[in-house]
Scaffold this active site. Structure first.
Site, PDB file in Angstrom:
ATOM      1  N   HIS A  24      -0.007   0.104  -9.398  1.00  0.00           N
ATOM      2  CA  HIS A  24      -0.783  -0.768  -8.513  1.00  0.00           C
ATOM      3  C   HIS A  24      -1.461  -1.879  -9.314  1.00  0.00           C
ATOM      4  O   HIS A  24      -2.688  -2.060  -9.270  1.00  0.00           O
ATOM      5  CB  HIS A  24      -1.821   0.038  -7.743  1.00  0.00           C
ATOM      6  CG  HIS A  24      -2.107  -0.545  -6.389  1.00  0.00           C
ATOM      7  ND1 HIS A  24      -2.421   0.223  -5.295  1.00  0.00           N
ATOM      8  CD2 HIS A  24      -2.129  -1.830  -5.943  1.00  0.00           C
ATOM      9  CE1 HIS A  24      -2.622  -0.557  -4.240  1.00  0.00           C
ATOM     10  NE2 HIS A  24      -2.451  -1.815  -4.615  1.00  0.00           N
TER      11      HIS A  24
ATOM     12  N   ARG B  54       0.835  -1.192   0.000  1.00  0.00           N
ATOM     13  CA  ARG B  54       0.000   0.000   0.000  1.00  0.00           C
ATOM     14  C   ARG B  54       0.872   1.244   0.000  1.00  0.00           C
ATOM     15  O   ARG B  54       1.924   1.296   0.639  1.00  0.00           O
ATOM     16  CB  ARG B  54      -0.915   0.037   1.248  1.00  0.00           C
ATOM     17  CG  ARG B  54      -2.130  -0.872   1.132  1.00  0.00           C
ATOM     18  CD  ARG B  54      -3.126  -0.309   0.132  1.00  0.00           C
ATOM     19  NE  ARG B  54      -4.344  -1.091   0.026  1.00  0.00           N
ATOM     20  CZ  ARG B  54      -4.527  -2.078  -0.836  1.00  0.00           C
ATOM     21  NH1 ARG B  54      -3.555  -2.448  -1.637  1.00  0.00           N
ATOM     22  NH2 ARG B  54      -5.693  -2.705  -0.905  1.00  0.00           N
TER      23      ARG B  54
ATOM     24  N   GLU C  68      -2.248   7.890  -6.313  1.00  0.00           N
ATOM     25  CA  GLU C  68      -2.536   6.912  -7.355  1.00  0.00           C
ATOM     26  C   GLU C  68      -3.684   7.405  -8.221  1.00  0.00           C
ATOM     27  O   GLU C  68      -4.667   7.924  -7.690  1.00  0.00           O
ATOM     28  CB  GLU C  68      -2.872   5.552  -6.736  1.00  0.00           C
ATOM     29  CG  GLU C  68      -1.671   4.924  -6.041  1.00  0.00           C
ATOM     30  CD  GLU C  68      -1.947   3.510  -5.521  1.00  0.00           C
ATOM     31  OE1 GLU C  68      -3.110   3.068  -5.579  1.00  0.00           O
ATOM     32  OE2 GLU C  68      -0.992   2.853  -5.063  1.00  0.00           O
TER      33      GLU C  68
END
Length: 318
Positions: free
Chosen positions: A284, A234, A263
């Site tokens: 991600h 994360r 992100e």
């Protein structure tokens, strides 16, 4: 009697959508449907991914909502306390991503060590690279330090042993003393011990108040000068300013991040980090394989249908 409405707020694989469409007991409202904005008033169930945040305010506005099911492991984008107060079930898809995230972890380790992405960028930029001046690192028989040996971390460990014939150092204060009996490893109770000894440090922990900025300036100071840092967990677990300093000062060999505080990561958000040749950033995508997206999407659908039918599910968080 009205059918329960399942609202899909994020992209899901078409196979998962087909499964819901073929279920006559529910009504499906897809993310491109004009009605999707009415989910707070009309949804009996939500299917989401990391893109959507479900806040306490959202939950307080709901009138029919029974469950929220998120594809993936982390649920930091859902206010769990608010959901619990309203009796709304929250589920994720644990262990579904383990193989695909572990694959990416190993791939990124190799790419950083052998400077694959750096070479590609430089060649595309027109540079003639002199091989004798651009040595990479071998990972054969090197030691990997795994921070968080849960579903993903333990798969990384097995792959590392199989591919690199290397040693495993594990740090996980929440796992039982008897954990991972089938994995040859050395467990440490002090993160600093792992940082000092590992050639590769890989993070597989959720983002909590205890793990935020887990790796910062002092941690980089303890790492080997030829160490590699990987974060496929994360954003926020790594102090990104401290990482930039460590890369600029060559305190470590390099790093790869599949999770960032901003992100999707962009040149506007990370103008300095993206200039570093010894850093790889991916958006991600640890779970983004065709096989995993189908399986995870199907698991979300199965969980939603079970909850709407009043059945117990093993992956319920609240």
């Amino acid at each position: 009697m009205n059918k329960p409405k399942v609202f899909i707020l994020d992209p899901f694989h078409p196979e998962a959508i087909k499964k819901l469409q073929a279920t006559p007991s529910v009504e499906l409202v897809r993310r491109n449907d004009d009605r999707v904005s009415k989910w707070r008033a009309e949804a009996d169930a939500l299917m989401i991914r990391s893109e959507t945040r479900i806040t306490a305010s959202d939950i307080e506005q709901t009138s029919k909502l029974k469950c929220i099911v998120k594809q993936g492991v982390g649920v930091d984008n859902i206010d769990l306390d608010a959901a619990e107060r309203r009796g709304i079930a929250v589920c994720n898809t644990p262990a579904m991503n383990s193989e695909s995230v572990a694959e990416l972890t190993i791939a990124l380790a190799l790419c950083v060590a052998r400077r694959v992405v750096e070479f590609d960028r430089r060649i595309r930029g027109g540079e003639a690279i002199v091989r004798s001046q651009v040595l990479g690192l071998s990972l054969f028989k090197k030691t990997i330090g795994i921070v968080g040996m849960g579903n993903i971390g333990s798969v990384v460990a097995r792959k590392w042993i199989g591919a690199m014939e290397g040693d495993i150092i594990a740090y996980d204060p929440f796992a039982s003393a008897e954990a991972w009996p089938d994995i040859k490893h050395r467990r440490v109770s002090d993160l600093n011990e792992l940082l000092k000894e590992a050639d590769v440090v890989t993070l597989h922990v959720p983002l909590t108040k205890d793990t935020r900025r887990l790796i910062g300036k002092s941690e980089f100071e303890r790492m080997k000068s030829e160490a590699i840092l990987l974060n496929c967990a994360r954003g926020g677990v790594v102090d990104e300013d401290a990482l930039l300093h460590a890369l600029e000062e060559e305190k470590i060999h390099g790093a790869a991040l599949d999770a960032m505080e901003v992100e999707p990561p962009t040149a506007k958000a990370y103008p300095k980090l993206l200039k570093r040749g010894n850093l790889i950033i991916t958006p991600h995508v640890g779970a983004n394989t065709l096989e995993n997206q189908i399986a995870s999407g199907m698991k979300v659908v199965e969980t939603v249908l079970a909850l709407l039918e009043g059945r117990e599910v093993p992956n319920r968080l609240v």
